[in-house]
Design an enzyme around this catalytic site. Structure first.
Site, PDB file in Angstrom:
ATOM      1  N   LYS A 152       0.722  -1.137  -0.030  1.00 55.97           N
ATOM      2  CA  LYS A 152      -0.025  -0.030   0.013  1.00 55.97           C
ATOM      3  C   LYS A 152       0.804   1.326   0.096  1.00 55.97           C
ATOM      4  O   LYS A 152       0.807   2.357  -0.638  1.00 55.97           O
ATOM      5  CB  LYS A 152      -0.896   0.132   1.247  1.00 55.97           C
TER       6      LYS A 152
ATOM      7  N   GLN B  92      -5.582  -1.857   9.619  1.00 60.24           N
ATOM      8  CA  GLN B  92      -5.081  -3.177   8.774  1.00 60.24           C
ATOM      9  C   GLN B  92      -5.730  -4.290   9.733  1.00 60.24           C
ATOM     10  O   GLN B  92      -5.042  -4.385  11.246  1.00 60.24           O
ATOM     11  CB  GLN B  92      -3.504  -3.390   8.727  1.00 60.24           C
TER      12      GLN B  92
ATOM     13  N   ASP C 227     -11.718   2.333   3.535  1.00 56.92           N
ATOM     14  CA  ASP C 227     -11.862   0.738   3.516  1.00 56.92           C
ATOM     15  C   ASP C 227     -13.402   0.542   3.337  1.00 56.92           C
ATOM     16  O   ASP C 227     -13.796  -0.609   3.380  1.00 56.92           O
ATOM     17  CB  ASP C 227     -11.367   0.287   4.984  1.00 56.92           C
TER      18      ASP C 227
END
Length: 283
Positions: free
Chosen positions: A52, A96, A119
Site C-alpha cells: 500500500k 490493517q 476501507d
C-alpha cells in the site's frame, strides 16, 4: 474463455489516479494523504502495508504508517485515530486487520471519521451502500465491480452466487450486485448444498480462503467466475478458491490467482482516497 486481467486493469486505474493527483495538486494545492495503522508483526499484514505504501508513493500520495506493538491498548489506538481524524492532511484512514484479541475491532472501526473511511467498513458507509447512496465501498468488492464494467459483463437480471458472507467481501459484494439489479444468492459455511446454488448461477464470486473449493461440476457452461481467494500452499504456490485448471474451460470469463482480484484491491483503495481528497475542494 477470457481471462480477466486484474493486474493490467489495476495499472490503468493507478495511472488515472496519478493524473488526477497531479491535477488536484496543480489546481488546488491538495496532496491526498493516507494513514495506515498496523498493529503487531503479522507477516501478511506487514506485506500488505508495504504494498500500500509503495502504491501511494507511485501515485503521488502523502502516506504514513503508524506501527504499534501487539500489546497496544485499545485506548491508544483510539487516540491515534482521533488525532488523524483531526489532521487536515489526512484524507483516508485504514486499520490493517486482523487486530489482536484484546482489541474490539468494531469499536476501532467506528472511531474513524466516515468521511475518511476509505476501507468502507464504518457502519455509516455500510448503511449508505445497502441503501444505494453514495459512500465509500470496501475495496475488494468495488474492484470486482470495476472489472465487470471494464469487460462489459452485464449484471442486470443475472443470477449471481456469492460464496462467503464476510463483512469485508461477501456482504458488501451482495449489496453492490443488488444495487446493479442482479438476483443474488449468498452462501456460507452453513449452506447445505453449495453446488446446487453455484451450478445454476450465471456469475459465481467466491472468497472464503479454501483452496480449490469450486470444482468444474459446480459451475455451468459459460459462467463468469470471480475468484477472490488467495491461499498459499505448502509448496509455496499461490492459488485461489477455484480449481482453476478444471473450471476455466467452462467459463466465458474467469479471474486468475494471482493477477486477478488481488491487484484491484489496492487500486480501489487509491481511488477511494482520491475521492476523499477531492471532497476538500468543496470545503
Amino acid at each position: 474463455m477470457q481471462l480477466i486481467d486484474g493486474k493490467a486493469l489495476a495499472q490503468k486505474i493507478r495511472q488515472e489516479v496519478r493524473y488526477e493527483v497531479d491535477l488536484l495538486n496543480r489546481e488546488h494545492e491538495i496532496v491526498p494523504g493516507l494513514a495506515v495503522i498496523l498493529v503487531g508483526d503479522d507477516p501478511a499484514s506487514q506485506a500488505y502495508v508495504k504494498m500500500k505504501a509503495k502504491a501511494c508513493k507511485e501515485v503521488g500520495f502523502y502516506s504514513i504508517v503508524h506501527e504499534m506493538p501487539e500489546t497496544i491498548s485499545q485506548e491508544e489506538i483510539v487516540a491515534t485515530i482521533e488525532m488523524m481524524n483531526a489532521n487536515p492532511r489526512i484524507d483516508g484512514i485504514l486499520v490493517q486487520l486482523p487486530l489482536p484479541p484484546q482489541i474490539d475491532t468494531n469499536r476501532i472501526l467506528e472511531v474513524i471519521d466516515p468521511a475518511k473511511d476509505v476501507d468502507g467498513f464504518h457502519p455509516y458507509n455500510v448503511g449508505r451502500l445497502v441503501t444505494n447512496l453514495d459512500s465509500f465501498v470496501p475495496c475488494t468488492p468495488l474492484g470486482v465491480m470495476r472489472m465487470f464494467e471494464e469487460y462489459g459483463i452485464e449484471l442486470r437480471g443475472k443470477d449471481v452466487c456469492v460464496v462467503g458472507a464476510s463483512n469485508i467481501v461477501g456482504k458488501p459484494m451482495a449489496a453492490l450486485l443488488l444495487n446493479a439489479e442482479a438476483t443474488v444468492t449468498v452462501t456460507h459455511i452453513y449452506t447445505k448444498d453449495l453446488a446446487a446454488h453455484t451450478s445454476r448461477a450465471d456469475i459465481v464470486i467466491v472468497g472464503v480462503g479454501v483452496p480449490g473449493l469450486i470444482k468444474a461440476e459446480m459451475v455451468k457452461e459459460g459462467a463468469v467466475v470471480i475468484d477472490i481467494g488467495i491461499n498459499r500452499l505448502e509448496d509455496g504456490r499461490l492459488v485461489g478458491d477455484v480449481d482453476f485448471e478444471a473450471v476455466a474451460p467452462k467459463c466465458s470469463y474467469i479471474t486468475p490467482v494471482p493477477g486477478g482480484v488481488g491487484p484491484m484491491t489496492i487500486a480501489m483503495l487509491l481511488s477511494n482516497t482520491l475521492k476523499a481528497a477531492k471532497a476538500r475542494i468543496a470545503q
